[in-house]
Design a protein around this motif. Structure first.
Motif, PDB file in Angstrom:
ATOM      1  N   ARG A 125      35.660  -5.882  40.088  1.00  0.00           N
ATOM      2  CA  ARG A 125      36.901  -5.458  40.737  1.00  0.00           C
ATOM      3  C   ARG A 125      36.881  -6.031  42.146  1.00  0.00           C
ATOM      4  O   ARG A 125      35.908  -5.834  42.871  1.00  0.00           O
ATOM      5  CB  ARG A 125      37.000  -3.936  40.781  1.00  0.00           C
ATOM      6  N   TYR A 126      37.941  -6.730  42.520  1.00  0.00           N
ATOM      7  CA  TYR A 126      37.964  -7.343  43.840  1.00  0.00           C
ATOM      8  C   TYR A 126      39.384  -7.428  44.388  1.00  0.00           C
ATOM      9  O   TYR A 126      40.367  -7.299  43.661  1.00  0.00           O
ATOM     10  CB  TYR A 126      37.325  -8.732  43.802  1.00  0.00           C
ATOM     11  N   ARG A 133      44.745  -6.508  44.048  1.00  0.00           N
ATOM     12  CA  ARG A 133      43.569  -5.921  43.390  1.00  0.00           C
ATOM     13  C   ARG A 133      43.476  -6.508  41.997  1.00  0.00           C
ATOM     14  O   ARG A 133      44.421  -6.445  41.222  1.00  0.00           O
ATOM     15  CB  ARG A 133      43.689  -4.400  43.310  1.00  0.00           C
ATOM     16  N   GLU A 135      40.956  -7.234  38.368  1.00  0.00           N
ATOM     17  CA  GLU A 135      39.797  -6.937  37.522  1.00  0.00           C
ATOM     18  C   GLU A 135      39.559  -8.141  36.626  1.00  0.00           C
ATOM     19  O   GLU A 135      40.491  -8.670  36.033  1.00  0.00           O
ATOM     20  CB  GLU A 135      40.031  -5.681  36.677  1.00  0.00           C
TER      21      GLU A 135
END
Length: 203
Positions: A125-126, A133, A135
């Motif tokens: 997740r970043y 955002r 995934e």
């Protein structure tokens, strides 16, 4: 896996005899992520607040070699805060990795890594540079860990009575980069600070 463990994986004399497979189930990976600055450039107590200078370049090399080793295509992504490829032609090497080998460079902050049930994959997740955002699943995540002074090497320096800086390396100056605080004792290579082989030879 750490970057050093990954290096051993595709080495002909390594545990997998040069075959690129996931250690947990020996499955050939389709997507690999490299996470930069693991344990480096962090100002929290106990962390290393400096750049180790070699991690970006060795991650690029590992990604390029992994793409070359893959039998059926490989998605390689390098997640970074900022890329520091200082050295002759290193920037050109990074550009070639992106254009010729298809390595993806993702400027981001990783918030979590979670195992995916049953598949053995890892979910990253970043937040990317636009604030989105995201995934994304990967078969293997490689941690580009920074360099630090081994305890045994630090003991040797203390026996000689040399001074160390706040990062745990011998205290030197820009004008005398190999001269320690003790007359006649010189420090060079990665003992003086994190650096690559060509810079160590120059020292």
């Amino acid at each position: 896996v750490t970057s050093l463990q990954f290096e051993r994986m595709w080495s002909a004399s390594g545990p997998t005899m040069g075959h690129l497979v996931r250690p947990s189930d020996e499955k050939e990976p389709k997507k690999i992520a490299w996470l930069q600055c693991v344990g480096s450039r962090d100002t929290h107590p106990g962390s290393k607040g400096y750049c180790s200078s070699v991690c970006c370049t060795y991650a690029i090399k590992e990604a390029v070699v992994a793409v070359e080793h893959a039998n059926d295509g490989l998605g390689a992504a390098i997640f970074y805060i900022d890329i520091r490829t200082h050295g002759k032609d290193f920037e050109r090497y990074m550009n070639r990795a992106e254009t010729e080998s298809g390595v993806r460079f993702v400027k981001s902050r990783i918030s979590s890594i979670t195992p995916v049930e049953d598949s053995g994959n890892l979910l990253l997740r970043y937040v990317d540079e636009t604030g989105r955002r995201i995934e994304e699943e990967f078969d293997i995540v490689v941690l580009s860990v920074g360099l630090c002074m081994p305890e045994s090497a630090a003991i040797l320096g203390k026996m000689l009575g040399i001074e160390f800086n706040e990062h745990g390396y011998p205290a030197t100056s820009s004008f005398y980069p190999v001269k320690s605080s003790v007359q006649g004792v010189y420090v060079c290579g990665a003992y003086e600070s994190p650096k690559d082989i060509p810079q160590s030879v120059v020292d």
